[in-house]
Design a protein around this motif. Sequence first.
Motif, short mmCIF file in Angstrom:
data_model
loop_
_atom_site.label_atom_id
_atom_site.label_comp_id
_atom_site.label_asym_id
_atom_site.label_seq_id
_atom_site.Cartn_x
_atom_site.Cartn_y
_atom_site.Cartn_z
N LEU A 98 0.83 -1.21 0.00
CA LEU A 98 0.00 0.00 0.00
C LEU A 98 0.86 1.26 0.00
O LEU A 98 0.52 2.26 -0.64
CB LEU A 98 -0.94 0.00 1.21
N LYS A 99 1.99 1.23 0.69
CA LYS A 99 2.88 2.38 0.69
C LYS A 99 3.39 2.70 -0.71
O LYS A 99 3.61 3.87 -1.05
CB LYS A 99 4.07 2.14 1.63
N ASP A 100 3.58 1.68 -1.52
CA ASP A 100 4.06 1.91 -2.89
C ASP A 100 3.04 2.70 -3.70
O ASP A 100 3.41 3.53 -4.54
CB ASP A 100 4.33 0.57 -3.59
N LEU A 101 1.75 2.46 -3.47
CA LEU A 101 0.69 3.19 -4.18
C LEU A 101 0.57 4.63 -3.68
O LEU A 101 -0.03 5.48 -4.34
CB LEU A 101 -0.65 2.48 -4.01
N LEU A 102 1.17 4.90 -2.51
CA LEU A 102 1.13 6.25 -1.94
C LEU A 102 2.40 7.05 -2.23
O LEU A 102 2.33 8.25 -2.50
CB LEU A 102 0.91 6.17 -0.42
N TYR A 103 3.55 6.38 -2.18
CA TYR A 103 4.81 7.11 -2.26
C TYR A 103 5.79 6.56 -3.30
O TYR A 103 6.91 7.04 -3.41
CB TYR A 103 5.51 7.08 -0.89
N VAL A 109 8.18 9.78 -3.48
CA VAL A 109 7.18 10.71 -3.98
C VAL A 109 6.61 11.51 -2.80
O VAL A 109 6.10 10.94 -1.83
CB VAL A 109 6.05 9.98 -4.72
N SER A 110 6.65 12.82 -2.90
CA SER A 110 6.21 13.69 -1.82
C SER A 110 4.69 13.86 -1.83
O SER A 110 4.09 14.14 -2.87
CB SER A 110 6.88 15.07 -1.96
N THR A 111 4.09 13.73 -0.66
CA THR A 111 2.64 13.93 -0.54
C THR A 111 2.27 15.36 -0.92
O THR A 111 1.24 15.59 -1.56
CB THR A 111 2.18 13.63 0.89
N ASN A 112 3.08 16.32 -0.54
CA ASN A 112 2.80 17.71 -0.87
C ASN A 112 2.80 17.94 -2.38
O ASN A 112 2.01 18.72 -2.91
CB ASN A 112 3.82 18.64 -0.20
N VAL A 151 -1.98 7.12 -6.79
CA VAL A 151 -1.33 6.43 -7.89
C VAL A 151 -1.17 7.28 -9.15
O VAL A 151 -0.19 7.13 -9.88
CB VAL A 151 -2.09 5.11 -8.21
N LYS A 152 -2.08 8.21 -9.41
CA LYS A 152 -1.92 9.10 -10.57
C LYS A 152 -0.65 9.93 -10.42
O LYS A 152 0.18 10.04 -11.32
CB LYS A 152 -3.14 9.99 -10.74
N CYS A 153 -0.50 10.52 -9.23
CA CYS A 153 0.68 11.34 -8.96
C CYS A 153 1.95 10.48 -8.97
O CYS A 153 2.97 10.87 -9.55
CB CYS A 153 0.51 12.02 -7.60
N VAL A 154 1.87 9.32 -8.34
CA VAL A 154 3.04 8.42 -8.27
C VAL A 154 3.49 8.04 -9.67
O VAL A 154 4.70 8.01 -9.97
CB VAL A 154 2.68 7.16 -7.45
N ARG A 155 2.56 7.78 -10.55
CA ARG A 155 2.92 7.40 -11.93
C ARG A 155 3.55 8.58 -12.67
O ARG A 155 4.57 8.43 -13.36
CB ARG A 155 1.69 6.91 -12.68
N MET A 156 2.93 9.76 -12.55
CA MET A 156 3.42 10.92 -13.28
C MET A 156 4.80 11.36 -12.80
O MET A 156 5.59 11.91 -13.57
CB MET A 156 2.42 12.07 -13.14
N LEU A 157 5.11 11.10 -11.52
CA LEU A 157 6.41 11.49 -10.97
C LEU A 157 7.43 10.36 -11.01
O LEU A 157 8.51 10.46 -10.41
CB LEU A 157 6.23 12.00 -9.53
N GLY A 158 7.09 9.27 -11.70
CA GLY A 158 8.05 8.19 -11.90
C GLY A 158 8.17 7.21 -10.76
O GLY A 158 9.10 6.40 -10.74
N GLY A 159 7.24 7.25 -9.80
CA GLY A 159 7.33 6.34 -8.66
C GLY A 159 6.98 4.91 -8.99
O GLY A 159 7.52 3.98 -8.36
N LEU A 160 6.08 4.70 -9.94
CA LEU A 160 5.71 3.37 -10.41
C LEU A 160 5.37 3.46 -11.89
O LEU A 160 4.81 4.48 -12.34
CB LEU A 160 4.48 2.83 -9.65
N ASN A 161 5.66 2.41 -12.64
CA ASN A 161 5.21 2.38 -14.03
C ASN A 161 3.89 1.61 -14.12
O ASN A 161 3.39 1.07 -13.11
CB ASN A 161 6.27 1.76 -14.95
#
Length: 410
Positions: A98-103, A109-112, A151-161
């Motif tokens: 679950l943390k991976d989907l958040l950060y 990936v920064s929450t801010n 997950v949208k933010c994480v994907r756009m910032l390169g955190g997950l493909n």
Amino acid sequence: MSNKPRIFSAHSHSNTPCTRAHQIGALLLIAATFFFTRLFDQSFPPPCNLITDRSSRDADLHVAKTNGGGRPLWPERGYGSHLSLKIYVYDENEIDGLKDLLYGRDGTVSTNACLKGQWGSQVKIHRLLLESRFRTRKKEEADLFFVPSYVKCVRMLGGLNDKEINQTYVKVLSQMPYFRRSGGRDHIFVFPSGAGAHLFRSWATYINLSIILTPEGDRTDKKDTSAFNTWKDIIIPGNVDDGMTKTGATVVQPLPLSKRKYLANYLGRAQKKAGRLKLIELSKQYGDKECVPVILSDQVELPFQNVVDYTQISIKWPSTVIGPELLEYLASIPDDVIEGMIAHGRQVRCLWVYAPDSEPCSAMQAVMWELQRKVRLFHQSAETFWLHNGSIVNRNLVEFTSWKPPMPLP
């Protein structure tokens, strides 16, 4: 179970045979009942709450139903007279992945950073639910379950493909016994962009029964179909910077209509979409005019339509008729009519503000009302069964309290 045999038979009070005369008498009784029922229906007027005269309805039409204090009122039918629900919010530490989907995979990936733009509603809704008066920390008493993800933010910032997102969601869901119990019907997901649930490529297999919160039910982002289902999902307001929505002084103060140089501005990318390209071409042809923000999406669904009358605060125009005729129509609307629409919009503006659900009017309180309509007393799925004592079991007759992850998914 007793070893005594059980005899099933039709129950009878008499051994009298059914004759032809009995059959004719029964038919006459049915006919008489039908006749007198119709007679009484036509002899007496319907009760006042069933009168559907259009003039009576229109006389009480407002931009939204409100109480004396201006608070929007949700219709009691289907919602209840007050909010009463309990939502469990999954903790980021209780489920592996679950943390991976958040950060992101590396937690970088920064929450801010994820609070900005359209992505922000994922973060805001999560934070507001953590502080909500409707939150419960006991799964066994929860009506609904919220699965946090940026997950949208994480994907756009390169955190997950894309592949990692898909694998991580499946991994997370397989660790949720309550998701298995209901087939996901009582679980809530937020997808705040035009891609919607398509960010999770296998959404149609795993969360097609879950409640999806999204601001854009008409968007497909080059997919064959939208992931939005009007009967189970909820349209939410798009994210707006808090500095523009907070009570009191805001980043931007609206100008009076008489002092406005432009009627509207366009914020967004063309993305080679036909309707947007037509608008850009119009702006080049008519440099002294700007496009009014009328709704130009034919398939659009709007937030909280059960309480908001959008004809009083907006215009919906066919996307197939974007041309000079649109500008001519808009130019013909008198200023006092526009002022009236703006005034009506101010009445329901609070429904677009992501503030705590304790506020008398906010997007979160409105979402709670919509979620309340989704609450079920009983939960089951194709892989749950129940016994005579009320216990829920799986296909192997293992009781729900003993289910151990990872659990099989569809």
